[in-house]
Design an enzyme around this catalytic site. Sequence first.
Site, mmCIF file in Angstrom:
data_model
loop_
_atom_site.group_PDB
_atom_site.id
_atom_site.type_symbol
_atom_site.label_atom_id
_atom_site.label_comp_id
_atom_site.label_asym_id
_atom_site.label_seq_id
_atom_site.Cartn_x
_atom_site.Cartn_y
_atom_site.Cartn_z
ATOM 1 N N LEU D 238 1.916 3.078 4.782
ATOM 2 C CA LEU D 238 1.819 1.840 5.550
ATOM 3 C C LEU D 238 0.477 1.120 5.341
ATOM 4 O O LEU D 238 -0.582 1.693 5.561
ATOM 5 C CB LEU D 238 1.995 2.165 7.049
ATOM 6 C CG LEU D 238 2.008 0.952 7.977
ATOM 7 C CD1 LEU D 238 3.204 0.059 7.709
ATOM 8 C CD2 LEU D 238 1.948 1.378 9.428
ATOM 9 N N ASP D 239 0.541 -0.134 4.928
ATOM 10 C CA ASP D 239 -0.642 -0.991 4.779
ATOM 11 C C ASP D 239 -1.647 -0.454 3.765
ATOM 12 O O ASP D 239 -2.831 -0.795 3.811
ATOM 13 C CB ASP D 239 -1.342 -1.204 6.139
ATOM 14 C CG ASP D 239 -0.426 -1.880 7.149
ATOM 15 O OD1 ASP D 239 0.476 -2.611 6.724
ATOM 16 O OD2 ASP D 239 -0.615 -1.672 8.361
ATOM 17 N N GLU D 240 -1.174 0.383 2.862
ATOM 18 C CA GLU D 240 -2.102 0.940 1.874
ATOM 19 C C GLU D 240 -1.739 0.562 0.441
ATOM 20 O O GLU D 240 -2.335 1.072 -0.504
ATOM 21 C CB GLU D 240 -2.171 2.461 2.023
ATOM 22 C CG GLU D 240 -2.688 2.869 3.377
ATOM 23 C CD GLU D 240 -3.216 4.293 3.421
ATOM 24 O OE1 GLU D 240 -3.221 4.974 2.368
ATOM 25 O OE2 GLU D 240 -3.630 4.704 4.507
#
Lengths: 296, 296, 296, 296
Positions: D238-240
């Site tokens: 997530l969000d990486e």
Amino acid sequence: MTVTNTFASAADDRVFRLVIACPDRVGLVAKVSNFLANYNGWITEASHHSDPSIGWFFMRNEIKASSLPFDIKGFVQAFQPIANEFDMQWRVEDSGVPKRVMLMASKESHCLADLLHRAHDGELPAEIIGVCSNHEDLRRMVEWYDIPFHYLPVRKETKQADFAKLNDLMAELQPDVTVLARYMQILPPELCQAFEGRVINIHHSFLPSFAGAKPYHQAYQRGVKLIGATCHYVTDLLDEGPIIDQDVIRVSHSHTIADLVRLGRDVEKAVLARGLRYHLEERVIIHENKTIVFHH
Amino acid sequence: MTVTNTFASAADDRVFRLVIACPDRVGLVAKVSNFLANYNGWITEASHHSDPSIGWFFMRNEIKASSLPFDIKGFVQAFQPIANEFDMQWRVEDSGVPKRVMLMASKESHCLADLLHRAHDGELPAEIIGVCSNHEDLRRMVEWYDIPFHYLPVRKETKQADFAKLNDLMAELQPDVTVLARYMQILPPELCQAFEGRVINIHHSFLPSFAGAKPYHQAYQRGVKLIGATCHYVTDLLDEGPIIDQDVIRVSHSHTIADLVRLGRDVEKAVLARGLRYHLEERVIIHENKTIVFHH
Amino acid sequence: MTVTNTFASAADDRVFRLVIACPDRVGLVAKVSNFLANYNGWITEASHHSDPSIGWFFMRNEIKASSLPFDIKGFVQAFQPIANEFDMQWRVEDSGVPKRVMLMASKESHCLADLLHRAHDGELPAEIIGVCSNHEDLRRMVEWYDIPFHYLPVRKETKQADFAKLNDLMAELQPDVTVLARYMQILPPELCQAFEGRVINIHHSFLPSFAGAKPYHQAYQRGVKLIGATCHYVTDLLDEGPIIDQDVIRVSHSHTIADLVRLGRDVEKAVLARGLRYHLEERVIIHENKTIVFHH
Amino acid sequence: MTVTNTFASAADDRVFRLVIACPDRVGLVAKVSNFLANYNGWITEASHHSDPSIGWFFMRNEIKASSLPFDIKGFVQAFQPIANEFDMQWRVEDSGVPKRVMLMASKESHCLADLLHRAHDGELPAEIIGVCSNHEDLRRMVEWYDIPFHYLPVRKETKQADFAKLNDLMAELQPDVTVLARYMQILPPELCQAFEGRVINIHHSFLPSFAGAKPYHQAYQRGVKLIGATCHYVTDLLDEGPIIDQDVIRVSHSHTIADLVRLGRDVEKAVLARGLRYHLEERVIIHENKTIVFHH
């Protein structure tokens, strides 16, 4: 009541900076304004902030010193009853008394050189009372400015004793504010606490991203498209103190870590100089772990 | 004097916006603050500006409407004596009464679409009362929003008569403010004068650079490294009215004129929306040919 | 053909910078790439720009010097036939030979101090061969850096003779590039022409706005919301030479002219340092009155 | 070899975009340039990046389609041997074939409205083939553009089945790229993996700061002075995922969370539109968890 001012000459452009934080109440502004008007105070700048989420009110006034019938001590005496009435955290400072600033640096010179030049150029309203470094590299630059250079090495094995000397130096020099201009050492918690709200650091990342060591390396690894710098008050929680100012610069895949370091230097210098200026002009109020910054 | 407020419910978050410009005098802030405090007014935002070079003072207050014992009419009556005493140019507006906005556009849709969407989304505190265009192209977009579309062609040969119709339309619609959202026609001087301070234009350059026609072409020819946009009040001097806001974007040798036009659109939209918002929230004071903008 | 390189050691990180402008033709890139590949040249950076509106092509390559079998002279000899074939304006430079830079300043120190510090810090790939000023104020700062300071006063009555001395000095010092770091004097047209493309100026406005004298005063009068600085090559048309870089900073009604001057200083420094760096790294191609800048 | 082009008319301004990533070797650029030159290919834009830290080389060329003697299939056939020789990861795309884009949104309309308008205005080189949402709120807006609206609710209890339907929809529609325009749902890992490098998200913070939920609340709590947005490829972390673009906007103590949300919307829109445009124009190369973005 109108009072003739017998203190200051017409040419005097000193201002008193009155800074207030207190629980919000109707009538606050009127009370302060009346106080100033009664003494014929000429307000040259006024900033308010009301935060309904916590019920607090923050205020900063610049008043022409020559328009008032008293000096700072007189101001304090006259104003204290109002401060008590409204449970104010407050201070008033004379712009004619430059703040005493101690600078700390390590080997990198860009932030230090920038601040020294600004002070020398008359741009920073401050007296640089000394530079302290854990290396000798920057001595010659500092001494060109006729500023005392204090060499205080910090070694792993003797860290506690080393920082005790720093503590002694600060006790002796009595700086109003200490600036970590890329000092690269973590101050011990006691020092952080003793000088709370009076030590300013520049961190070479856009906090809270990349706290800790080697932020440009971290930024490179993550592939961000902007890098930044953060000027903040030092607390005993590393890189978590109240933020005064931040800025960023665009980078791309074509930049190496060395490029990030080079580009970042300009952001660091600019953000630190700005943050320090805000502090020196009494534009910053720390509240909990955040700042109100009344810059214009 | 403290007055119990019998007008507004607790849930009411309307504010009165009190905007003042007058010659600077000691006691001004106190007078206004006292007035508000006496009526138990809760100030939620306050901004001051004192300009010593011209000896004028500017002030904007937001006061919770529900904290005051009167409506706007009552406020005006109560405050007028103070305004007279201090030679104030002043106004007070109720945030609960959205301003009536007329939009004007030509064929390009980006600014119009942006403002319509913001209004629709509840972001702009305004009622869009109509869109007037000299082309039919944007009718369908406008009518999707259930906003009246007025087609008023402007032709070289009949320009005077055409603008007379525009004048009639404005007389009928009574907009509080008219926005030239890339309207591309120069309004006649009479209209500019009649609606002074109430017509906002977006110019697609960083004024005063590249005033007049085809600014992106001019920018390309000059080889500038930033292009911009300027939101300003319309006066009868083309592109010389008081500037509300400006912004820029970086460009390079690799951008064609078409690229500048495309990149510029985003700046135009953003600057116009911001400038209009400042106007709608009564954050702008025009003084001579400049603006004081109390944005936060 | 593959050639073993016998010139440079592995540790050598010099690059040759090959910069080309010529009429656009199919096969250009292939020709140059083949040339480099045949000599086993390792391209570390490559930038192209094709401008269809004028039918020109621009190209810059960085090639590891140690990967090539010849020095700069050898490169020139080997490449000249290709240059002739394609009507190229071209140059190739060795990054290992720092450019000789002469700085000129007046009384204000910020740009000069910034450039001197960057050069001292190893950030600018340049040798500062001297500073020339029409005032003595900055001598001490310059001499701290062990750089010759040349005091050449410029007086209204003797301007022609004064600039003749400047001409002599430049003839003697043979700078590769001369930087007007807030020099505040207008160079005579002969000098501008003689050193075309080799004199860089920082103008303290966002050109073409506010050309000429006192740009911050002009900006204040006009009430702009951003101020800027422009780094450009000097031509005999004042403030109209090819622009290398520009930047801006946000200002407001609350800033006095003195504030604009202060805030502008930071933009001037940054833009000048960036523009000079581009020039030093052979990233700039002047074409007609515009620049192609291959920065990354 | 020179080949006469029999495919395209002179008015044809389509380009082929050739994008290459491979281990760095001397002669690479020459090989590709020769290939293009031999077929008389007219290069209109060329970008290179060489990363010595990993020994990889990245390249993007735009070649006028009408200058080449083959179509995309022919190009692929002709180029494949070179690609094999140099172990290239590569692709070539025809700008005349607009990419098929699926948009996903939730209830907030700003990003969706912005992209729809850009596509409608001809600014985005894309065909919007559908909008999928877990709410009905935006149907009317989407249908005004004559674009199919797919309502696919996502409920806690039936999440797996709900996302299976999304998977079916994507299998049916075959989008080239899917854009999460503030979709607010976390896609299941299988979907992320299946569409790796083909799903673009806008995160409403300056990543890696404030990953996860409610980033504006987090930013407010921390007291940052800039907020931002990040456009990135979706991965199962997530969000990486690899960052395509980012930007920020200045905020202050005076901004509430609602203000941050409002100000942030403009940054989100701009960054997403920019990032998507880069993707559509084949300007982005993903390498490990970072991007090379050849924007100009």
